[in-house]
Design a protein around this motif. Structure first.
Motif, PDB file in Angstrom:
ATOM      1  N   LEU A  17       0.812  -1.223   0.000  1.00 26.71           N
ATOM      2  CA  LEU A  17       0.000   0.000   0.000  1.00 26.71           C
ATOM      3  C   LEU A  17       0.842   1.268   0.000  1.00 26.71           C
ATOM      4  O   LEU A  17       0.335   2.345  -0.286  1.00 26.71           O
ATOM      5  CB  LEU A  17      -0.962  -0.003   1.189  1.00 26.71           C
ATOM      6  CG  LEU A  17      -1.968  -1.166   1.191  1.00 26.71           C
ATOM      7  CD1 LEU A  17      -2.802  -1.144   2.454  1.00 26.71           C
ATOM      8  CD2 LEU A  17      -2.835  -1.121  -0.048  1.00 26.71           C
ATOM      9  N   THR A  20       1.290   1.722  -3.924  1.00 31.50           N
ATOM     10  CA  THR A  20       0.093   1.756  -4.757  1.00 31.50           C
ATOM     11  C   THR A  20      -1.016   2.523  -4.047  1.00 31.50           C
ATOM     12  O   THR A  20      -1.054   2.600  -2.825  1.00 31.50           O
ATOM     13  CB  THR A  20      -0.410   0.338  -5.067  1.00 31.50           C
ATOM     14  OG1 THR A  20      -0.746  -0.304  -3.827  1.00 31.50           O
ATOM     15  CG2 THR A  20       0.631  -0.479  -5.803  1.00 31.50           C
ATOM     16  N   TYR A  21      -1.901   3.074  -4.844  1.00 30.68           N
ATOM     17  CA  TYR A  21      -3.080   3.767  -4.326  1.00 30.68           C
ATOM     18  C   TYR A  21      -4.321   3.167  -4.982  1.00 30.68           C
ATOM     19  O   TYR A  21      -4.352   2.978  -6.193  1.00 30.68           O
ATOM     20  CB  TYR A  21      -3.036   5.262  -4.669  1.00 30.68           C
ATOM     21  CG  TYR A  21      -1.792   5.973  -4.216  1.00 30.68           C
ATOM     22  CD1 TYR A  21      -1.573   6.249  -2.879  1.00 30.68           C
ATOM     23  CD2 TYR A  21      -0.836   6.373  -5.141  1.00 30.68           C
ATOM     24  CE1 TYR A  21      -0.430   6.905  -2.463  1.00 30.68           C
ATOM     25  CE2 TYR A  21       0.305   7.039  -4.734  1.00 30.68           C
ATOM     26  CZ  TYR A  21       0.507   7.304  -3.399  1.00 30.68           C
ATOM     27  OH  TYR A  21       1.639   7.949  -2.997  1.00 30.68           O
ATOM     28  N   SER A  22      -5.311   2.871  -4.208  1.00 33.59           N
ATOM     29  CA  SER A  22      -6.632   2.451  -4.708  1.00 33.59           C
ATOM     30  C   SER A  22      -6.587   1.265  -5.662  1.00 33.59           C
ATOM     31  O   SER A  22      -7.240   1.270  -6.698  1.00 33.59           O
ATOM     32  CB  SER A  22      -7.335   3.630  -5.398  1.00 33.59           C
ATOM     33  OG  SER A  22      -7.442   4.719  -4.532  1.00 33.59           O
ATOM     34  N   ILE A  23      -5.822   0.269  -5.340  1.00 35.64           N
ATOM     35  CA  ILE A  23      -5.854  -0.967  -6.120  1.00 35.64           C
ATOM     36  C   ILE A  23      -6.519  -2.030  -5.253  1.00 35.64           C
ATOM     37  O   ILE A  23      -5.936  -2.527  -4.308  1.00 35.64           O
ATOM     38  CB  ILE A  23      -4.446  -1.425  -6.552  1.00 35.64           C
ATOM     39  CG1 ILE A  23      -3.822  -0.394  -7.477  1.00 35.64           C
ATOM     40  CG2 ILE A  23      -4.510  -2.789  -7.229  1.00 35.64           C
ATOM     41  CD1 ILE A  23      -2.440  -0.749  -7.970  1.00 35.64           C
ATOM     42  N   SER A  24      -7.766  -2.323  -5.584  1.00 31.50           N
ATOM     43  CA  SER A  24      -8.482  -3.360  -4.850  1.00 31.50           C
ATOM     44  C   SER A  24      -8.757  -4.506  -5.817  1.00 31.50           C
ATOM     45  O   SER A  24      -9.543  -4.379  -6.743  1.00 31.50           O
ATOM     46  CB  SER A  24      -9.789  -2.808  -4.264  1.00 31.50           C
ATOM     47  OG  SER A  24     -10.595  -2.293  -5.301  1.00 31.50           O
ATOM     48  N   PRO A  38      -8.873  -3.808 -11.085  1.00 30.82           N
ATOM     49  CA  PRO A  38      -9.659  -2.634 -11.471  1.00 30.82           C
ATOM     50  C   PRO A  38      -8.988  -1.877 -12.615  1.00 30.82           C
ATOM     51  O   PRO A  38      -7.881  -2.209 -13.035  1.00 30.82           O
ATOM     52  CB  PRO A  38      -9.654  -1.792 -10.199  1.00 30.82           C
ATOM     53  CG  PRO A  38      -8.356  -2.136  -9.554  1.00 30.82           C
ATOM     54  CD  PRO A  38      -8.143  -3.601  -9.847  1.00 30.82           C
ATOM     55  N   ASN A  44      -2.284   5.382  -9.821  1.00 32.30           N
ATOM     56  CA  ASN A  44      -2.407   4.306  -8.836  1.00 32.30           C
ATOM     57  C   ASN A  44      -1.076   3.927  -8.196  1.00 32.30           C
ATOM     58  O   ASN A  44      -1.026   3.028  -7.365  1.00 32.30           O
ATOM     59  CB  ASN A  44      -2.992   3.045  -9.482  1.00 32.30           C
ATOM     60  CG  ASN A  44      -4.441   3.202  -9.834  1.00 32.30           C
ATOM     61  OD1 ASN A  44      -4.775   3.309 -11.009  1.00 32.30           O
ATOM     62  ND2 ASN A  44      -5.309   3.239  -8.857  1.00 32.30           N
TER      63      ASN A  44
END
Length: 136
Positions: A17, A20-24, A38, A44
């Motif tokens: 984390l 990376t940002y906002s990787i689900s 996604p 990201n």
């Protein structure tokens, strides 16, 4: 063998984390293993100095607890060029066979292709600050 693979990708010095940002990533276990990444873009990632590309690699381990066997599946890595276009949602299905009595581990890793100070000679960074992984 599985231990060395995990220790290579699960870096105790850098959290996934942090890079990376906002990787689900969505993982669904049904008759098969379904993995969905996604929409991804350059926003990201926390880019290292001279970072040219980010690489995401998803690996799956399927262990049969009774037969003591192990199957490893590596999905095709996804490369994102720094400043390039976003990549659409990606889906993959891994046929892992009968799930009865199996343990499944899915890991995602990130690493960066970096250039030298003149912007030449790109290479995958092995600096532990710029690669990380997490179990899903």
């Amino acid at each position: 063998m599985p231990y060395s693979w995990l220790s290579l990708w699960l870096n105790p010095y850098t959290n996934f984390l942090w890079l990376t940002y906002s990787i689900s990533v969505k993982v669904v276990i049904s008759p098969a293993l379904e993995i969905e990444l996604p929409v991804l873009g350059t926003g990201n990632f926390k880019w290292p100095e001279r970072g040219a590309e980010a690489f995401l690699l998803v690996r799956c381990l399927s262990m049969d607890a009774e037969a003591l066997s192990l199957d490893v599946y590596a999905l095709e890595s996804l490369a994102l060029h720094n400043g390039g276009k976003s990549q659409p949602t990606r889906k993959a299905t891994v046929q892992v066979g009968d799930m009865e009595g199996r343990v499944v581990v899915v890991a995602i890793g990130v690493s960066f292709l970096r250039t030298d100070s003149e912007g030449l000679d790109p290479l995958i960074s092995h600096n532990r600050q710029y690669y990380a992984a997490q179990l899903l």
